[in-house]
Motif scaffolding. Structure first.
Motif, PDB file in Angstrom:
ATOM      1  N   UNK A  50      16.859 101.664  61.878  1.00 55.12           N
ATOM      2  CA  UNK A  50      16.196 102.204  60.693  1.00 55.12           C
ATOM      3  C   UNK A  50      16.088 101.122  59.607  1.00 55.12           C
ATOM      4  N   UNK A  51      17.174 100.392  59.363  1.00 63.42           N
ATOM      5  CA  UNK A  51      17.137  99.294  58.401  1.00 63.42           C
ATOM      6  C   UNK A  51      16.077  98.271  58.784  1.00 63.42           C
ATOM      7  N   UNK A  52      16.005  97.937  60.068  1.00 57.86           N
ATOM      8  CA  UNK A  52      15.033  96.963  60.549  1.00 57.86           C
ATOM      9  C   UNK A  52      13.605  97.438  60.296  1.00 57.86           C
ATOM     10  N   UNK A  53      13.326  98.700  60.635  1.00 58.26           N
ATOM     11  CA  UNK A  53      11.969  99.233  60.443  1.00 58.26           C
ATOM     12  C   UNK A  53      11.582  99.255  58.960  1.00 58.26           C
ATOM     13  N   UNK A  54      12.537  99.564  58.090  1.00 54.80           N
ATOM     14  CA  UNK A  54      12.263  99.574  56.654  1.00 54.80           C
ATOM     15  C   UNK A  54      11.898  98.170  56.177  1.00 54.80           C
ATOM     16  N   UNK A  55      12.698  97.167  56.547  1.00 48.00           N
ATOM     17  CA  UNK A  55      12.405  95.788  56.139  1.00 48.00           C
ATOM     18  C   UNK A  55      11.083  95.310  56.723  1.00 48.00           C
ATOM     19  N   UNK A  56      10.821  95.654  57.972  1.00 50.29           N
ATOM     20  CA  UNK A  56       9.584  95.242  58.631  1.00 50.29           C
ATOM     21  C   UNK A  56       8.361  95.839  57.932  1.00 50.29           C
ATOM     22  N   UNK A  57       8.444  97.098  57.561  1.00 47.93           N
ATOM     23  CA  UNK A  57       7.317  97.782  56.921  1.00 47.93           C
ATOM     24  C   UNK A  57       7.055  97.235  55.511  1.00 47.93           C
ATOM     25  N   UNK A  58       8.121  96.882  54.803  1.00 50.21           N
ATOM     26  CA  UNK A  58       7.961  96.383  53.434  1.00 50.21           C
ATOM     27  C   UNK A  58       7.595  94.909  53.367  1.00 50.21           C
ATOM     28  N   UNK A  90      24.007  77.765  48.125  1.00 52.24           N
ATOM     29  CA  UNK A  90      24.999  78.817  47.967  1.00 52.24           C
ATOM     30  C   UNK A  90      24.436  80.228  47.933  1.00 52.24           C
ATOM     31  N   UNK A  91      23.129  80.379  48.176  1.00 56.73           N
ATOM     32  CA  UNK A  91      22.533  81.713  48.218  1.00 56.73           C
ATOM     33  C   UNK A  91      22.815  82.350  49.577  1.00 56.73           C
ATOM     34  N   UNK A  92      23.180  83.626  49.561  1.00 56.32           N
ATOM     35  CA  UNK A  92      23.502  84.324  50.805  1.00 56.32           C
ATOM     36  C   UNK A  92      22.417  85.340  51.142  1.00 56.32           C
ATOM     37  N   UNK A  93      21.813  85.162  52.312  1.00 60.25           N
ATOM     38  CA  UNK A  93      20.831  86.110  52.846  1.00 60.25           C
ATOM     39  C   UNK A  93      21.552  87.064  53.785  1.00 60.25           C
ATOM     40  N   UNK A  94      21.202  88.329  53.718  1.00 61.94           N
ATOM     41  CA  UNK A  94      21.764  89.361  54.580  1.00 61.94           C
ATOM     42  C   UNK A  94      20.695  89.741  55.593  1.00 61.94           C
ATOM     43  N   UNK A  95      20.990  89.593  56.889  1.00 65.26           N
ATOM     44  CA  UNK A  95      19.985  89.818  57.923  1.00 65.26           C
ATOM     45  C   UNK A  95      20.279  91.050  58.766  1.00 65.26           C
ATOM     46  N   UNK A 100      15.555  89.709  56.766  1.00 61.95           N
ATOM     47  CA  UNK A 100      16.676  89.597  55.850  1.00 61.95           C
ATOM     48  C   UNK A 100      16.254  89.820  54.421  1.00 61.95           C
ATOM     49  N   UNK A 101      17.257  89.908  53.555  1.00 65.32           N
ATOM     50  CA  UNK A 101      16.973  90.049  52.133  1.00 65.32           C
ATOM     51  C   UNK A 101      17.953  89.201  51.337  1.00 65.32           C
ATOM     52  N   UNK A 102      17.456  88.741  50.194  1.00 67.05           N
ATOM     53  CA  UNK A 102      18.243  87.936  49.274  1.00 67.05           C
ATOM     54  C   UNK A 102      18.299  88.681  47.951  1.00 67.05           C
ATOM     55  N   UNK A 103      19.491  89.050  47.490  1.00 64.70           N
ATOM     56  CA  UNK A 103      19.589  89.714  46.184  1.00 64.70           C
ATOM     57  C   UNK A 103      19.166  88.752  45.061  1.00 64.70           C
ATOM     58  N   UNK A 104      18.300  89.247  44.168  1.00 62.36           N
ATOM     59  CA  UNK A 104      17.830  88.487  43.018  1.00 62.36           C
ATOM     60  C   UNK A 104      18.316  89.177  41.742  1.00 62.36           C
ATOM     61  N   UNK A 107      18.290  93.760  40.046  1.00 64.82           N
ATOM     62  CA  UNK A 107      18.221  94.656  41.219  1.00 64.82           C
ATOM     63  C   UNK A 107      16.983  94.438  42.088  1.00 64.82           C
ATOM     64  N   UNK A 108      16.422  93.246  42.040  1.00 62.19           N
ATOM     65  CA  UNK A 108      15.299  92.918  42.926  1.00 62.19           C
ATOM     66  C   UNK A 108      15.837  92.221  44.168  1.00 62.19           C
ATOM     67  N   UNK A 109      15.079  92.328  45.251  1.00 65.55           N
ATOM     68  CA  UNK A 109      15.438  91.686  46.510  1.00 65.55           C
ATOM     69  C   UNK A 109      14.233  90.940  47.046  1.00 65.55           C
ATOM     70  N   UNK A 110      14.455  89.776  47.606  1.00 66.64           N
ATOM     71  CA  UNK A 110      13.410  89.039  48.320  1.00 66.64           C
ATOM     72  C   UNK A 110      13.603  89.322  49.800  1.00 66.64           C
ATOM     73  N   UNK A 111      12.571  89.867  50.452  1.00 66.33           N
ATOM     74  CA  UNK A 111      12.635  90.159  51.890  1.00 66.33           C
ATOM     75  C   UNK A 111      11.968  89.010  52.631  1.00 66.33           C
ATOM     76  N   UNK A 112      12.629  88.502  53.656  1.00 66.73           N
ATOM     77  CA  UNK A 112      12.128  87.366  54.429  1.00 66.73           C
ATOM     78  C   UNK A 112      12.230  87.659  55.916  1.00 66.73           C
ATOM     79  N   UNK A 113      11.508  86.876  56.700  1.00 63.55           N
ATOM     80  CA  UNK A 113      11.607  86.975  58.162  1.00 63.55           C
ATOM     81  C   UNK A 113      11.924  85.585  58.709  1.00 63.55           C
ATOM     82  N   UNK A 114      12.912  85.533  59.625  1.00 66.88           N
ATOM     83  CA  UNK A 114      13.270  84.264  60.275  1.00 66.88           C
ATOM     84  C   UNK A 114      12.134  83.871  61.208  1.00 66.88           C
ATOM     85  N   UNK A 115      11.905  82.581  61.296  1.00 64.95           N
ATOM     86  CA  UNK A 115      10.899  82.072  62.244  1.00 64.95           C
ATOM     87  C   UNK A 115      11.547  81.631  63.516  1.00 64.95           C
TER      88      UNK A 115
END
Length: 115
Positions: A50-58, A90-95, A100-104, A107-115
């Motif tokens: 479910x977490x994966x589908x949410x990140x993928x959709x956003x 020193x930034x920590x991404x949670x995958x 993954x997402x990076x807390x900014x 309360x904003x988050x940057x969503x990224x995808x690994x290549x």
């Protein structure tokens, strides 16, 4: 002394190391014994999917910003991730797998995808 099936109690005939009278009883016994741990694993995997589908959709673009509340409103569980990545800065991404997402700030988050 008679040997009995571990599941149904039927008298066993045949091999000396036989524990069950049939494949059905063997499967039923093992499913019953392992059901508690399997429920935990099943529920955890379902939430990770479910977490994966949410990140993928956003994240239709390589990087997207969203709010923490937006993820929470869609049912995202911040306690379940598959890995962490810490950059040289020193930034920590949670995958969750390859998303993954990076807390900014604010309360904003940057969503990224690994290549």
């Amino acid at each position: 002394m008679d040997r009995l099936c571990k599941e149904c109690g039927v008298k066993l005939t045949g091999r000396a190391d036989q524990k069950y009278c049939s494949d059905y009883c063997r499967n039923a016994y093992n499913n019953r014994i392992n059901s508690d741990s399997k429920n935990l694993i099943r529920n955890t995997n379902n939430q990770l999917r479910k977490n994966y589908r949410i990140l993928e959709k956003l994240n239709p673009d390589p990087t997207t910003k969203t709010s923490r509340n937006n993820l929470l409103s869609k049912g995202f569980d911040f306690n379940l991730i598959t890995s962490l990545y810490t950059t040289k800065k020193g930034q920590t991404y949670f995958f969750v797998y390859d998303y993954g997402y990076l807390p900014l700030k604010d309360d904003l988050l940057a969503i990224v995808k690994k290549n």
